[in-house]
Write a protein that holds these residues in place. Structure first.
Motif, PDB file in Angstrom:
ATOM      1  N   GLN A 210      -2.324   5.136  -0.602  1.00  0.00           N
ATOM      2  CA  GLN A 210      -3.254   4.379  -1.443  1.00  0.00           C
ATOM      3  C   GLN A 210      -3.070   2.864  -1.291  1.00  0.00           C
ATOM      4  O   GLN A 210      -4.050   2.124  -1.186  1.00  0.00           O
ATOM      5  CB  GLN A 210      -3.085   4.764  -2.917  1.00  0.00           C
ATOM      6  CG  GLN A 210      -4.015   5.871  -3.365  1.00  0.00           C
ATOM      7  CD  GLN A 210      -4.016   6.020  -4.878  1.00  0.00           C
ATOM      8  OE1 GLN A 210      -2.975   5.930  -5.532  1.00  0.00           O
ATOM      9  NE2 GLN A 210      -5.174   6.250  -5.452  1.00  0.00           N
TER      10      GLN A 210
ATOM     11  N   GLN B 290     -12.874   3.510   0.202  1.00  0.00           N
ATOM     12  CA  GLN B 290     -12.468   3.743   1.589  1.00  0.00           C
ATOM     13  C   GLN B 290     -13.628   3.543   2.556  1.00  0.00           C
ATOM     14  O   GLN B 290     -14.755   3.934   2.295  1.00  0.00           O
ATOM     15  CB  GLN B 290     -11.906   5.158   1.742  1.00  0.00           C
ATOM     16  CG  GLN B 290     -10.580   5.337   1.020  1.00  0.00           C
ATOM     17  CD  GLN B 290      -9.862   6.611   1.417  1.00  0.00           C
ATOM     18  OE1 GLN B 290      -9.690   6.887   2.581  1.00  0.00           O
ATOM     19  NE2 GLN B 290      -9.436   7.383   0.431  1.00  0.00           N
TER      20      GLN B 290
ATOM     21  N   ASN C 286      -9.727   5.085  -3.925  1.00  0.00           N
ATOM     22  CA  ASN C 286     -10.262   6.159  -3.094  1.00  0.00           C
ATOM     23  C   ASN C 286     -11.751   5.980  -2.823  1.00  0.00           C
ATOM     24  O   ASN C 286     -12.233   6.260  -1.724  1.00  0.00           O
ATOM     25  CB  ASN C 286     -10.022   7.519  -3.767  1.00  0.00           C
ATOM     26  CG  ASN C 286      -8.549   7.883  -3.815  1.00  0.00           C
ATOM     27  OD1 ASN C 286      -7.742   7.320  -3.087  1.00  0.00           O
ATOM     28  ND2 ASN C 286      -8.198   8.805  -4.689  1.00  0.00           N
TER      29      ASN C 286
ATOM     30  N   SER D 107      -5.633  -2.930   3.573  1.00  0.00           N
ATOM     31  CA  SER D 107      -6.310  -2.895   4.865  1.00  0.00           C
ATOM     32  C   SER D 107      -7.809  -3.142   4.749  1.00  0.00           C
ATOM     33  O   SER D 107      -8.492  -3.301   5.760  1.00  0.00           O
ATOM     34  CB  SER D 107      -6.061  -1.554   5.574  1.00  0.00           C
ATOM     35  OG  SER D 107      -6.639  -0.487   4.849  1.00  0.00           O
ATOM     36  N   HIS D 108      -8.353  -3.165   3.527  1.00  0.00           N
ATOM     37  CA  HIS D 108      -9.772  -3.455   3.331  1.00  0.00           C
ATOM     38  C   HIS D 108     -10.096  -4.930   3.557  1.00  0.00           C
ATOM     39  O   HIS D 108     -11.196  -5.273   3.985  1.00  0.00           O
ATOM     40  CB  HIS D 108     -10.198  -3.109   1.897  1.00  0.00           C
ATOM     41  CG  HIS D 108     -10.512  -1.664   1.708  1.00  0.00           C
ATOM     42  ND1 HIS D 108     -11.178  -0.909   2.626  1.00  0.00           N
ATOM     43  CD2 HIS D 108     -10.248  -0.822   0.679  1.00  0.00           C
ATOM     44  CE1 HIS D 108     -11.316   0.319   2.189  1.00  0.00           C
ATOM     45  NE2 HIS D 108     -10.752   0.400   1.001  1.00  0.00           N
TER      46      HIS D 108
ATOM     47  N   TYR E 183      -1.828   1.171   1.191  1.00  0.00           N
ATOM     48  CA  TYR E 183      -2.281   0.749   2.515  1.00  0.00           C
ATOM     49  C   TYR E 183      -3.801   0.636   2.563  1.00  0.00           C
ATOM     50  O   TYR E 183      -4.355  -0.294   3.161  1.00  0.00           O
ATOM     51  CB  TYR E 183      -1.795   1.732   3.577  1.00  0.00           C
ATOM     52  CG  TYR E 183      -2.429   1.506   4.925  1.00  0.00           C
ATOM     53  CD1 TYR E 183      -2.050   0.427   5.724  1.00  0.00           C
ATOM     54  CD2 TYR E 183      -3.412   2.362   5.404  1.00  0.00           C
ATOM     55  CE1 TYR E 183      -2.640   0.204   6.962  1.00  0.00           C
ATOM     56  CE2 TYR E 183      -4.004   2.154   6.637  1.00  0.00           C
ATOM     57  CZ  TYR E 183      -3.618   1.074   7.412  1.00  0.00           C
ATOM     58  OH  TYR E 183      -4.207   0.861   8.623  1.00  0.00           O
ATOM     59  N   VAL E 184      -4.507   1.580   1.948  1.00  0.00           N
ATOM     60  CA  VAL E 184      -5.971   1.551   1.929  1.00  0.00           C
ATOM     61  C   VAL E 184      -6.478   0.237   1.339  1.00  0.00           C
ATOM     62  O   VAL E 184      -7.394  -0.398   1.855  1.00  0.00           O
ATOM     63  CB  VAL E 184      -6.541   2.748   1.128  1.00  0.00           C
ATOM     64  CG1 VAL E 184      -8.029   2.571   0.860  1.00  0.00           C
ATOM     65  CG2 VAL E 184      -6.305   4.043   1.886  1.00  0.00           C
TER      66      VAL E 184
END
Length: 290
Positions: free
Chosen positions: A252, A232, A229, A258-259, A254-255
């Motif tokens: 979570q 992000q 978190n 995708s970074h 996906y976050v």
């Protein structure tokens, strides 16, 4: 968009396939129609093998030569280990600090009940400084803050937005004083600029705490590892995902994936219920949120 920005022409097809896989995780369509939890299988070329010491394995994969780069902010600028919980963050950060030869400095916070809180002598005895020192709450560092030269840290407060000193800004320690720490900024347009951070009064933002107390401490935490978190909005060249336990909130997983700006920059270590290394984990996606 992150993948396209760093994609060489000869890797276009692989990058396109990886991007589609990431989108399926985010949309909750991987593995067929579902609503809630679904099992995701990671490609074998991003899995970090481990036979026992999982924390050592993920650190070796992401920070293999970090002790040779303690004067180089660019080494830590685009690299991080991401985990679901603060407990895992502390375990990884403490492990890496132990590997460093420098003894560093230990800073102890001064904790007290806020003056606005009405309290009697009984409450004063309950919420003594020793009790408050043991509280772990979001938005404040630990009572015992161990720092060493070259360590990456994250700012926990908005100090000066015009100079890039905001909540979530990553810095690298240059010099440790008694009341002031010299640091260089590791992100944004102020990269490599020097700044100075002093101790300040911090109040936890955790709504679960029924009373207000304040802590006087440096508003920073070590960030070799950080929670998913907290990461992000950042783009990272090298992401180490350590899942000692599965993610537990919507989106979570996906976050994390995708970074990363390329498939080669993603390294994943997943533990099953028996603590053994695996290539599968659960993702949480609720369709009503989408």
């Amino acid at each position: 968009m992150r993948l396209q920005a760093s994609c060489p022409n000869n890797d276009f097809e692989e990058t396109k396939s990886f991007a589609e896989w990431i989108l399926k995780i985010g949309e909750g369509t991987i593995g067929g129609p579902n609503d809630g939890k679904v099992e995701v299988e990671f490609p074998e070329d991003v899995i970090v093998p481990s036979t026992g010491d999982h924390i050592h394995s993920i650190i070796s994969s992401i920070y293999s030569s970090f002790q040779n780069h303690l004067d180089d902010a660019s080494y830590f600028q685009d690299t991080a280990i991401l985990v679901p919980t603060n407990e895992e963050v502390d375990a990884i950060n403490d492990y890496i600090l132990e590997l460093m030869k420098d003894e560093g400095k230990t800073y102890l916070s001064s904790d007290s009940i806020c003056e606005t809180e009405e309290q009697d002598s009984f409450e004063e005895s309950i919420y003594s400084p020793d009790v408050l020192n043991g509280f772990k709450a979001s938005g404040i560092p630990k009572h015992k803050l161990i720092l060493k030269k070259g360590v990456p840290v994250m700012l926990l407060r908005n100090i000066d937005q015009t100079k890039g000193l905001c909540n979530g800004t990553r810095l690298q320690i240059v010099r440790l004083g008694i009341h002031v720490i010299e640091e260089r900024i590791m992100s944004g347009r102020f990269f490599n600029e020097t700044t100075y951070i002093s101790q300040m009064k911090l109040t936890p933002s955790d709504k679960k705490i029924s009373f207000r107390f304040q802590q006087r401490q440096f508003p920073i935490v070590v960030c070799f590892a950080m929670t998913i978190n907290k990461s992000q909005g950042q783009s990272l060249l090298n992401v180490g995902l350590y899942l000692g336990r599965p993610v537990f909130t919507h989106g979570q997983l996906y976050v994390v994936v995708s970074h990363v700006t390329s498939k080669k920059g993603l390294k994943v270590l997943i533990c099953d219920e028996e603590g053994c290394s695996t290539n599968k984990t659960k993702s949480v996606v609720y369709k009503e949120v989408l």
